[in-house]
Design a protein around this motif. Sequence first.
Motif, short mmCIF file in Angstrom:
data_model
loop_
_atom_site.label_atom_id
_atom_site.label_comp_id
_atom_site.label_asym_id
_atom_site.label_seq_id
_atom_site.Cartn_x
_atom_site.Cartn_y
_atom_site.Cartn_z
N ARG A 121 45.56 38.15 49.81
CA ARG A 121 44.42 38.87 50.40
C ARG A 121 44.88 39.93 51.38
NH1 ARG A 121 39.79 36.63 48.91
NH2 ARG A 121 39.88 34.52 48.11
N ASP A 122 45.94 39.60 52.17
CA ASP A 122 46.43 40.57 53.14
C ASP A 122 46.93 41.84 52.45
OD1 ASP A 122 45.75 39.06 55.25
OD2 ASP A 122 47.73 38.17 55.57
N ILE A 123 47.57 41.67 51.28
CA ILE A 123 48.05 42.85 50.56
C ILE A 123 46.87 43.73 50.15
CG2 ILE A 123 49.09 43.59 48.38
CD1 ILE A 123 51.11 41.50 48.68
N LEU A 124 45.80 43.09 49.68
CA LEU A 124 44.61 43.88 49.30
C LEU A 124 44.03 44.60 50.52
CD1 LEU A 124 42.63 41.79 46.68
CD2 LEU A 124 44.15 43.73 46.36
N ILE A 125 44.00 43.90 51.66
CA ILE A 125 43.48 44.54 52.88
C ILE A 125 44.29 45.77 53.21
CG2 ILE A 125 43.23 44.26 55.38
CD1 ILE A 125 42.46 41.39 54.93
N LEU A 126 45.64 45.63 53.13
CA LEU A 126 46.52 46.74 53.46
C LEU A 126 46.22 47.96 52.58
CD1 LEU A 126 49.12 47.52 55.09
CD2 LEU A 126 50.37 46.97 53.00
N PHE A 127 46.21 47.74 51.24
CA PHE A 127 45.96 48.87 50.34
C PHE A 127 44.54 49.40 50.52
CE2 PHE A 127 49.72 47.38 48.04
CZ PHE A 127 50.33 48.58 47.78
N GLY A 128 43.59 48.51 50.78
CA GLY A 128 42.21 48.94 50.98
C GLY A 128 42.09 49.87 52.16
N LEU A 129 42.64 49.45 53.30
CA LEU A 129 42.54 50.28 54.50
C LEU A 129 43.24 51.62 54.29
CD1 LEU A 129 43.07 47.81 57.47
CD2 LEU A 129 40.98 48.99 56.81
N LEU A 130 44.43 51.56 53.68
CA LEU A 130 45.18 52.80 53.45
C LEU A 130 44.35 53.77 52.60
CD1 LEU A 130 47.93 53.82 54.22
CD2 LEU A 130 48.77 53.11 51.99
N SER A 131 43.69 53.24 51.57
CA SER A 131 42.89 54.11 50.70
C SER A 131 41.75 54.75 51.48
CB SER A 131 42.30 53.31 49.54
OG SER A 131 43.30 52.65 48.84
#
Lengths: 213, 497
Positions: free
Chosen positions: B284-294
Amino acid sequence: MNLLTDSILVLLILASFLLLSSSRLSNCIKTVALQGMMVGVLPLAANDSLTCRVTAIALVIAGMKGIVFPYMLFRTLRESTTIKELKPYVGYTASMFAGVVSLVASFWLDSRLHLPVAASSRLVVPVAFSMMLTGIFLIVGRRTAVNQVIGYLVMENGIYTFGLAIVRDVPLLVELGVLMDMFMAVFVMGIAIYRINREFDHIDSDQLNTLKG
Amino acid sequence: MQIDGGLIILLLILLPAIFSGVCQMLRAPLQVLRFCIAGVVLVSIPGLVAVFQVFRKGPLFAAGNWLMLDILSAYHLLIMMMVFTISALFAVGYFREEIDMKEFTIKHARRYGSLWFGALAAMMLVLVSNNLGVMWVGIEATTLITAFLICIHVTPGALEAMWKYLMMCSVGVAAAFTGILLTAASTVPVGIHPTEALLWTNIMNSVSSMDPVLVKAAFIFIVVGYGTKAGLAPMHNWLPDAHSQAPSPVSAIFSGFLLNAALYCILRFLPIVEAVTGNSGWGRDILILFGLLSIVVAAIFIIGQRDVKRMLAYSSVEHIGLIALGVGLGGLGTFAALFHMFNHSLCKSLAFCCAGRVGQAYGSNDMRKTTDILRSMPVLGGGLIGGILALIGVAPFAIFLSEFIILKTAIDSSRYWIAGIYLTGLAVVFVGALRHAIAMAWKPPEEMAPDAPAKICLADAALVVIPLIILLILGLWMPKLLAEFILKASIVLGALS
């Protein structure tokens, strides 16, 4: 058996280096054809108990990678005027150096990962990694669209080898599906290059840079 | 009533594939476009039956469990049918002018129709496959089929966009295949029969004995690989080019569902990686990271954007990031993210279609030239402005609601820095896009605005108004049935169980 596998793997690496250092596109296509053929027959050398199924798939894959794809690329090349990669983004000496670095990095990565290797030789995984890296390097570092397709094929060769090393048995249907997709990819890219060539009078993808921001 | 699930699933894949061939036999461009509408309706019938069946009775299986439609894929199926319907309906109005100008001949129309149905079939294969390898084959097929939809009209820009799309997505999706191989390797100790090892349901049943290190490595490859296709930053470079160069009905499919289909593949892997890592939240943390970056990257590029379709494309990067972020936050966030997926697909396909028609009338997509659109084109201009307002999260529309729930989830779980970045990103997008929208809506034109396109029929008006009304209603009142549907789908993703 093991000696045969290892010699094929060394030849695969040599083919990668040849691709990194040659400028004539027709030579590059021949080299990638050879590499594809060797990747195709690798399971025959690596496997101790050859079944009919394994042999059949290996031959089909060797045929596709070694004959069909290169044939399609040659046809694309014939339609265009470019026969040489003129000014690559990264020079040939530097490319060779990058190839060596990626090979070393692949061995280091393999020693760190402890993958459950199903193949008979420990060399398979690092060679696969280095082919993937070489493929990506060719896609990024070359201007000619044909060379980028060659890079894509080298990367796919690497992924296929990687699959051989760590997965004992990819389901037949999936294997065929992947092969069909690859065939379609080379076909579509070929048409795309043909169109680009007709529109721009060349196949240098570096001219494709008007869309920004 | 007992319905054979296997038959329905096979119909769902075969029908569009057959229609794709039928398009080659039609004789007039308009006929092809009308056939697209008829075809999508015909596919929707078994589609809706299947969705209903899944909702009431649980997953459908076919072809020896290789094909499966569960509640998560059924929800995506629903969104896909909606987006393709909108695209088909708008295509008639969009291409009519080009047909009159003889720019959209029967040759173009046949190619368009075949590829359009081909894309539908490929995406359907992605949704109904239980086998992760077959799912991959479907995604790669969508790349290859949709590539030529971008350059239905061969222009230098379209060719450039197509080449970039082909190369980036092929390489990205190839990386995702490495992830699938790693997943297959991690099931070796479990002892599933090799031909069954890639079935999602089998993997979910055996997560307890899989190797966490391998699964983690696999998930990284999966997120980066499929993320390229889904348009997550920093792998999003192909997206604004492809979306802006494609004809608008195609852009609608790209933004409305192609991205979601790739994200769906990532979502399939999330419960696996979460279960294997003992629900530690690593995936989930990886998804959060890519989500915020996007969200951040999209916000930066939206401010200075001049081309309206590129702006909408960057907005897609933002919204895909938002969905990834919501799923990453988990719990109520997953619910909101899935709800948001519906809202975004509906709103974005509307906005792209209206933007395309406006651009056609003005002869340019440059927002400095397309001004005063509310006066010159009240219906379609209104649809575009309304769509943009809904997209940036203006209050009563449903997108505001889903964005708000995601914010609430972040704050409730006291992850304030995530909430902070998220809010800043949304605020920048809000201001940036609003500035463009106001200029387009009311700024007096520098040159004379074109005459309004003559043919604005009732159907066009209905097409613009109905989606906006749906978004408005969903923002104020959530039907119980939809809520239950989304809730069940989020349970598949390991939230709210």
